[in-house]
Design an enzyme around this catalytic site. Structure first.
Site, mmCIF file in Angstrom:
data_model
loop_
_atom_site.group_PDB
_atom_site.id
_atom_site.type_symbol
_atom_site.label_atom_id
_atom_site.label_comp_id
_atom_site.label_asym_id
_atom_site.label_seq_id
_atom_site.Cartn_x
_atom_site.Cartn_y
_atom_site.Cartn_z
ATOM 1 N N CYS A 80 -1.790 9.456 2.145
ATOM 2 C CA CYS A 80 -1.538 8.937 0.790
ATOM 3 C C CYS A 80 -2.630 9.322 -0.186
ATOM 4 O O CYS A 80 -2.383 9.401 -1.379
ATOM 5 C CB CYS A 80 -1.416 7.421 0.854
ATOM 6 S SG CYS A 80 -2.844 6.648 1.639
ATOM 7 N N GLU A 123 0.878 -1.179 0.000
ATOM 8 C CA GLU A 123 0.000 0.000 0.000
ATOM 9 C C GLU A 123 0.913 1.226 0.000
ATOM 10 O O GLU A 123 1.412 1.634 1.053
ATOM 11 C CB GLU A 123 -0.902 -0.010 1.252
ATOM 12 C CG GLU A 123 -1.866 -1.182 1.325
ATOM 13 C CD GLU A 123 -3.043 -1.048 0.357
ATOM 14 O OE1 GLU A 123 -3.316 0.075 -0.109
ATOM 15 O OE2 GLU A 123 -3.677 -2.075 0.067
HETATM 16 P P1 NAD Z 1 8.152 4.466 5.190
HETATM 17 O O1 NAD Z 1 8.258 3.665 3.948
HETATM 18 O O2 NAD Z 1 9.292 5.310 5.593
HETATM 19 O O3 NAD Z 1 7.839 3.522 6.455
HETATM 20 C C1 NAD Z 1 6.805 2.559 6.451
HETATM 21 C C2 NAD Z 1 7.165 1.426 7.387
HETATM 22 O O4 NAD Z 1 8.350 0.793 6.929
HETATM 23 C C3 NAD Z 1 7.442 1.868 8.817
HETATM 24 O O5 NAD Z 1 6.891 0.920 9.706
HETATM 25 C C4 NAD Z 1 8.944 1.858 8.890
HETATM 26 O O6 NAD Z 1 9.446 1.615 10.173
HETATM 27 C C5 NAD Z 1 9.324 0.726 7.973
HETATM 28 N N1 NAD Z 1 10.652 0.878 7.408
HETATM 29 C C6 NAD Z 1 11.389 1.997 7.293
HETATM 30 N N2 NAD Z 1 12.591 1.724 6.726
HETATM 31 C C7 NAD Z 1 12.611 0.409 6.494
HETATM 32 C C8 NAD Z 1 13.562 -0.489 5.936
HETATM 33 N N3 NAD Z 1 14.762 -0.067 5.518
HETATM 34 N N4 NAD Z 1 13.247 -1.789 5.828
HETATM 35 C C9 NAD Z 1 12.034 -2.211 6.239
HETATM 36 N N5 NAD Z 1 11.109 -1.420 6.792
HETATM 37 C C10 NAD Z 1 11.375 -0.130 6.922
HETATM 38 O O7 NAD Z 1 6.822 5.336 5.015
HETATM 39 P P2 NAD Z 1 6.254 6.447 5.992
HETATM 40 O O8 NAD Z 1 7.138 7.636 5.936
HETATM 41 O O9 NAD Z 1 5.936 5.866 7.320
HETATM 42 O O10 NAD Z 1 4.858 6.791 5.306
HETATM 43 C C11 NAD Z 1 4.737 7.669 4.248
HETATM 44 C C12 NAD Z 1 4.559 6.944 2.943
HETATM 45 O O11 NAD Z 1 3.561 5.945 3.069
HETATM 46 C C13 NAD Z 1 4.069 7.864 1.839
HETATM 47 O O12 NAD Z 1 4.707 7.535 0.630
HETATM 48 C C14 NAD Z 1 2.585 7.538 1.762
HETATM 49 O O13 NAD Z 1 1.993 7.835 0.522
HETATM 50 C C15 NAD Z 1 2.575 6.093 2.058
HETATM 51 N N6 NAD Z 1 1.273 5.702 2.604
HETATM 52 C C16 NAD Z 1 0.478 4.873 1.868
HETATM 53 C C17 NAD Z 1 -0.762 4.530 2.361
HETATM 54 C C18 NAD Z 1 -1.691 3.616 1.597
HETATM 55 O O14 NAD Z 1 -2.631 3.123 2.213
HETATM 56 N N7 NAD Z 1 -1.490 3.389 0.314
HETATM 57 C C19 NAD Z 1 -1.186 5.026 3.589
HETATM 58 C C20 NAD Z 1 -0.346 5.867 4.294
HETATM 59 C C21 NAD Z 1 0.888 6.188 3.806
#
Ligand code: NAD
Length: 482
Positions: free
Chosen positions: A248, A210
């Site tokens: 998002c 997502e």
């Molecule tokens: P992110 O990708 O930085 O983090 C998401 C998750 O991944 C967190 O739990 C984080 O701890 C983990 N993570 C971070 N680095 C990692 C790594 N190297 N390996 C594995 N896991 C890791 O995203 P964010 O900043 O928390 O959220 C913002 C992004 O999420 C935006 O791009 C937004 O559009 C997207 N988003 C999508 C939806 C959806 O439903 N489609 C909803 C909310 C946010």
């Protein structure tokens, strides 16, 4: 650092015991989750205030309320979802019965993002429980108060041998990804999504991603003052009024025809003032930017000289309070970071086009969005957008309504992700549709088996066409002509 092997083995043991497959167990866990959300409403709301400055009403509208509704929806549908469906087998296998039954995938890993830190963490868990899975939830470390509330409450309310919350950042995530999972459900950025998929490939683990991206809003000339009033409120709610643009599915930028552009900008300014007041810093209706890192990222968008020159409203920033005022840009350069990266904040670029139909090409030359919004009465334009663009969802004349619907699959396409959830779709996401075929020894058609001859071929051809007359004629030594 702990390698989590013992915790995961405990979860696997619970899954192997078979108890999570029982409807009564799933129902008891859904009930417990409902109690958690209802009894902890104030604590959740306070954590959301602490991490993101979210108002209680916004917290209820976007996170607590949709969770209550989703859990109740899952409890009402559970029996039907679990019951499977009947299917037919080919004639050559007559007599036979077949069915498709959903079976739980097993041990699943859920990663959530920080912007709706409660909703995005617990919504997939509803699906995992309903499907009969055991799960590890890794909430976002960027919303620490919410992560902590989730960790404490899940262990207190749900079966601790079936559900665990493991808190931490990327190091913890990487360690978790070394293990073999039966499914990984990830909400977050495309950059981390790629890492998740790479790690999952090692064990051939299925993933749901997502992700985000840039969601455009096409704003056609709005005719009456009534339409303008409603559309403007919905546009503002779908940008500044949803976690201050940190979501998002918020509007990332607006596409507008030149002849309506200046009126739209004036309307946006007027409505921002009306909704958030002359001094939006004082309002409690604009959430705060989640962290200094994200504040600096948003500030750097506006610091680009050509972007600064396009600023027509707002731009006030208070780093100490992680506050950025609702900000409007008109025609920033299309190669500026604000137009190439997901904004995820309260900055709204308005891009002017000669004709509103040009918006279709504008969108199609960019990665497929999670959502396209279009404000228009023009049925021809609507049909073109439906048939000529691709996005996770497409909403006419409103924003965000597609998110909290249990009856609609929520998910992206292309770079906005793949897989889907919400309602029954969440149940399906954590289930495998297993085929069960039941045969009897009563009748056995010899023409299914070698050694081959052409009579068997004729019978097989007739059988696949369900041409019973030919089959009977052939049995009688007669031949049917076609
Ligand atoms: P992110 O990708 O930085 O983090 C998401 C998750 O991944 C967190 O739990 C984080 O701890 C983990 N993570 C971070 N680095 C990692 C790594 N190297 N390996 C594995 N896991 C890791 O995203 P964010 O900043 O928390 O959220 C913002 C992004 O999420 C935006 O791009 C937004 O559009 C997207 N988003 C999508 C939806 C959806 O439903 N489609 C909803 C909310 C946010």
């Amino acid at each position: 650092m702990e390698d989590f092997g013992a915790s995961l083995e405990e979860l696997r043991k619970t899954f192997r015991s078979g108890k999570t497959r029982e409807e009564s167990w799933r129902r008891s866990q859904l009930k417990a989750l409902l109690r958690l959300v209802q009894e902890k409403e104030d604590e959740i709301s306070m954590a959301l205030k602490q991490d993101l400055g979210k108002h209680h009403v916004e917290a209820y509208r976007d996170e607590i309320g949709p969770l209550v509704k989703s859990i109740e929806f899952a409890m009402a549908g559970l029996k039907g979802w679990m019951s499977g469906k009947k299917a037919k087998l080919p004639f050559a296998a007559f007599p036979a019965k077949a069915e498709i039954i959903p079976e739980p995938l097993g041990l699943v890993l859920v990663f959530s993002a920080w912007n709706l830190p409660i909703g995005l963490a617990l919504e997939p868990i509803i699906g995992a429980i309903a499907a009969g899975c055991v799960a590890v939830l890794k909430p976002s470390e960027q919303a620490p108060a919410c992560s902590s509330v989730i960790a404490k409450s899940i262990s207190a309310y749900l079966d601790p041998k079936a559900f665990k919350v493991i808190e931490g950042g990327s190091l913890v995530s990487e360690r978790l990804l070394e293990h073999k999972w039966d499914k990984i459900f990830f909400t977050g950025s495309a950059a981390v999504g790629r890492l998740i998929m790479t790690a999952a490939a090692k064990h051939l683990t299925p993933v749901t991603l997502e992700l985000g991206g840039k969601c455009p809003a096409i704003v056609d000339s709005l005719s009456s003052s009534w339409d303008k009033d409603i559309a403007l409120k919905r546009i503002l709610a779908g940008k500044f009024g949803t976690c201050s643009g940190q979501a998002c599915i918020v509007i990332d930028y607006i596409l507008v025809e030149r002849k309506f552009s200046s009126e739209l900008v004036q309307l946006l300014k007027k409505y921002i003032q009306a909704v958030f007041g002359d001094n939006p810093k004082q309002t409690h209706s604009v959430a705060r930017i989640v962290s200094k890192k994200h504040f600096t990222r948003l500030k750097s968008f506006l610091d680009e000289p050509k972007v600064k020159a396009s600023l027509v409203y707002g731009g006030l920033m208070d780093e100490d309070n992680l506050f950025i005022e609702p900000t409007l840009l008109v025609d920033p350069p299309l190669n500026a970071a604000v137009m190439t990266e997901e904004i995820f904040g309260p900055i709204l670029p308005i891009i002017t086009l000669e004709k509103i139909e040009d918006s279709i090409d504008f969108i199609n030359f960019r990665p497929k969005p999670l959502t396209i919004y279009a404000f228009t009465h023009n049925e021809t334009l609507k049909n073109k957008i439906v048939s000529q663009t691709s996005s996770g969802s497409l909403v006419f004349n409103d924003t965000i309504v597609q998110y909290a619907a249990d009856t609609l699959p929520f998910g992206g396409v292309g770079e906005s992700g793949f897989g889907r959830y919400h309602g029954k779709f969440s149940f399906d996401t954590f289930s495998h549709e297993k085929v069960i075929a039941r045969r009897s020894y009563l009748i056995d058609f010899w023409f299914r088996y070698p050694p081959w001859d052409f009579k068997k071929l004729q019978l097989l051809k007739a059988g696949y066409r369900f041409d019973y007359v030919s089959i009977v004629l052939m049995f009688l030594g007669l031949k049917r002509t076609y």
